[in-house]
Design a protein around this motif. Structure first.
Motif, PDB file in Angstrom:
ATOM      1  N   GLU A 114      34.103 -44.629   1.561  1.00 17.84           N
ATOM      2  CA  GLU A 114      35.263 -45.521   1.548  1.00 17.84           C
ATOM      3  C   GLU A 114      35.028 -46.616   0.519  1.00 17.84           C
ATOM      4  OE1 GLU A 114      37.475 -47.344   5.199  1.00 17.84           O
ATOM      5  OE2 GLU A 114      36.108 -48.885   4.460  1.00 17.84           O
ATOM      6  N   HIS A 142      40.350 -48.656   1.223  1.00 14.90           N
ATOM      7  CA  HIS A 142      40.525 -49.651   2.282  1.00 14.90           C
ATOM      8  C   HIS A 142      40.728 -51.015   1.636  1.00 14.90           C
ATOM      9  CE1 HIS A 142      40.131 -51.469   6.153  1.00 14.90           C
ATOM     10  NE2 HIS A 142      38.959 -52.043   5.921  1.00 14.90           N
ATOM     11  N   GLN A 157      41.271 -42.582  11.458  1.00 12.88           N
ATOM     12  CA  GLN A 157      39.950 -42.977  10.966  1.00 12.88           C
ATOM     13  C   GLN A 157      39.385 -44.016  11.933  1.00 12.88           C
ATOM     14  OE1 GLN A 157      39.867 -44.507   6.893  1.00 12.88           O
ATOM     15  NE2 GLN A 157      37.766 -45.210   7.126  1.00 12.88           N
TER      16      GLN A 157
END
Lengths: 279, 263
Positions: free
Chosen positions: A33, A62, A204
């Motif tokens: 990520e 993110h 997630q």
């Protein structure tokens, strides 16, 4: 392709190990990520290294400063940059926090708490729909750690999160550590939170460590995930099944191999709860 | 006494920026853990700035450095989405500060470090090669304008801070304090095209003026005039062309244009 397995937050300190000569260095890490803001509008080594990792691993994006709950207008330039980055990275998932980061053109660079009201829910849901339109992708909202609640609150946080996602038709990045932190700070039932979130929207899961000050907890991401958060994660796995799960570490960052080992422990918990056969 | 979302956010932000207490009656149970937000705001911003200004940190020492950053954060709350840009006003703020401005080496160091940071992660762009220059017909040269790589940045300094900066980065004791210039000197920083490492060097006065003019869109003819003020008029075109070749060799140029034509 649907994201599967277990991931880590990509941090610059770990580029040499991930991209180095040892082909097994990232064994057990299925994806990474990135923090979107670190790569919007930049080039040079940060972008070069990130894209080298992207060539080898699935990636999710993110964000930390969309400020979806702010009463300031959505930042069109930021959204444009986010879309350009998403078009480059082609992430499996993209998310930001259910919070606000500033008003009147300022940015506090913190994930600030929203009053849990109908007004807030409608405001955020409307803006999420706009974000999904601009990005041309489904978007995930993540529950944050909070240290205050408001006299104005009209619902629980899980009702607030679920209602926004229903209205906007978006997904949820469930941060189990944040549920623990906020549950401890405000005295709500962490299990009730898990039970109150719709299973079909959780795409997630985040895990992290924090700073326990005795009477309150601060979400610092500077320690390994504590056992009591892993216990809550086990309950989450029981309810939500196998959801792509990762560890966030943003300070006091250990060697890469240490995080890989910690992630293997998380995988064992999920396999145990789901009675899965280890790969 | 229910407040709107907009009012709650204004009051909350005023608390972080100015310790205003208007938000207090709206915090459930009196907001016993509000201190977590109070503390985080300044601490986070100062932590980020500390990473960007290691030379300044060594120049000032812990106590004065963190005092200075606290004043700067109060004077310039962030208006950008990324913490990357927090320090962009620091060089000018130091220069114009009544207190810190008495020590002009501080502004020079801040400008130098900010320049290097900009060069490090500026956007990528395709470079113009030497062979491109050879394709430009001679008659087009006077009207040529130039576009520079996003990683090329300059800083005009009152002090030579480079040796002190290198010591700070290496974690060793500097040989001495920054050295004052007799007249300001302009430095350039850019990213090496292949290695992606940040390069830097100072420029002679005529090169600094030529570069500044070229970045503002002045034609090659105009640049020759600027250079002519510093050298024999007959040698101005040769000197200007030499500067251009140096810029191309260094990976500074991404575009050469003249009257609607590009090379």
């Amino acid at each position: 392709m649907t994201l599967q397995g277990f991931g880590l937050g990509l941090r610059p300190q770990h580029f040499p190990e991930i991209l180095g000569d040892d082909p097994n260095a990232a064994d057990g890490v299925d994806w990474f990520e990135i923090i979107s803001e670190n790569f919007i509008g930049v080039g040079g080594p940060p972008l070069h290294n990130m894209m080298a990792v992207r060539e080898r691993f699935p990636m999710v994006m993110h964000g930390v400063s969309l400020s979806i709950g702010s009463t300031d207008p959505l930042d069109g330039n930021y959204l444009k940059g986010l879309k350009e980055l998403a078009d480059l990275v082609e992430p499996e998932l993209i998310s930001d926090h259910l919070c606000w980061t500033g008003v009147h053109g300022l940015n506090m660079h913190d994930l600030l708490p929203l009053p849990l009201t109908e007004e807030s829910a409608e405001h955020v849901a409307t803006r999420v729909m706009r974000v999904q339109d601009v990005l041309g992708r489904r978007f995930m909202l993540e529950n944050t750690s909070t240290y205050v609640t408001f006299e104005e609150d009209e619902m629980t946080e899980w009702e607030f999160l679920s209602e926004i996602c229903r209205r906007a038709d978006c997904d949820i990045l469930l941060d189990v550590n944040n549920i623990y932190v906020s549950g401890f700070n405000h005295g709500f039932s962490m299990e009730a939170y898990l039970d109150g979130v719709p299973t079909d929207r959780v795409k997630q899961i985040h895990l992290a460590g924090h700073e326990h000050n005795g009477d309150y907890i601060v979400d610092t991401h500077d320690e390994p995930v504590p056992d009591y958060v892993l216990d809550l994660y086990a309950k989450a796995v029981k309810r939500f099944g196998h959801v792509p799960t990762m560890i966030e570490r943003d300070a006091n960052i250990p060697p890469f191999a240490e995080l890989v080992r910690e992630l293997k422990g998380v995988r064992l918990i999920a396999e145990r709860e789901l009675d899965m056969v280890p790969a | 006494m229910s407040a709107s979302l907009a009012d709650l956010q204004s009051m909350f932000q005023d608390r972080l920026l100015r310790a205003d207490d208007a938000i207090d009656p709206h915090l459930a149970n009196g907001g016993p853990f509000m201190k977590a937000y109070d503390h985080a705001y300044r601490a986070r911003l100062i932590e980020i700035l500390t990473e960007d200004f290691e030379g300044l940190h060594l120049l000032l020492g812990d106590e004065q450095f963190f005092k200075m950053l606290g004043e700067y954060v109060d004077a310039h709350p962030s208006t950008t989405r990324s913490v990357r840009w927090l320090g962009r006003y620091l060089p000018d703020w130091l220069k114009n500060s009544e207190n810190w401005g008495k020590h002009p080496e501080l502004a020079s160091m801040a400008a130098f470090e900010w320049m290097l940071g900009l060069a490090f992660d500026a956007a990528d762009a395709r470079l113009v090669g030497v062979e491109t220059m050879t394709r430009v017909p001679p008659e087009a040269w006077p009207m040529l304008t130039f576009t520079f790589h996003p990683s090329l940045h300059t800083a005009t300094l009152d002090f030579d801070v480079s040796a002190f900066y290198r010591a700070a980065k290496a974690g060793v004791d500097p040989d001495g304090p920054p050295i004052p210039y007799d007249a300001t000197v302009t430095w350039a920083a850019w990213r090496h095209p292949e290695d992606l490492i940040v390069m830097y060097r100072f420029m002679e006065k005529d090169e600094a003026m030529a570069l500044d003019a070229a970045q503002k869109g002045i034609t090659f003819d105009g640049i020759c005039e600027i250079v002519a003020g510093h050298t024999d008029a007959d040698e101005a075109a040769v000197r200007a062309a030499g500067l251009m070749k140096g810029w191309v060799d260094s990976g500074w140029l991404i575009g050469i244009d003249a009257e609607g034509m590009s090379w």
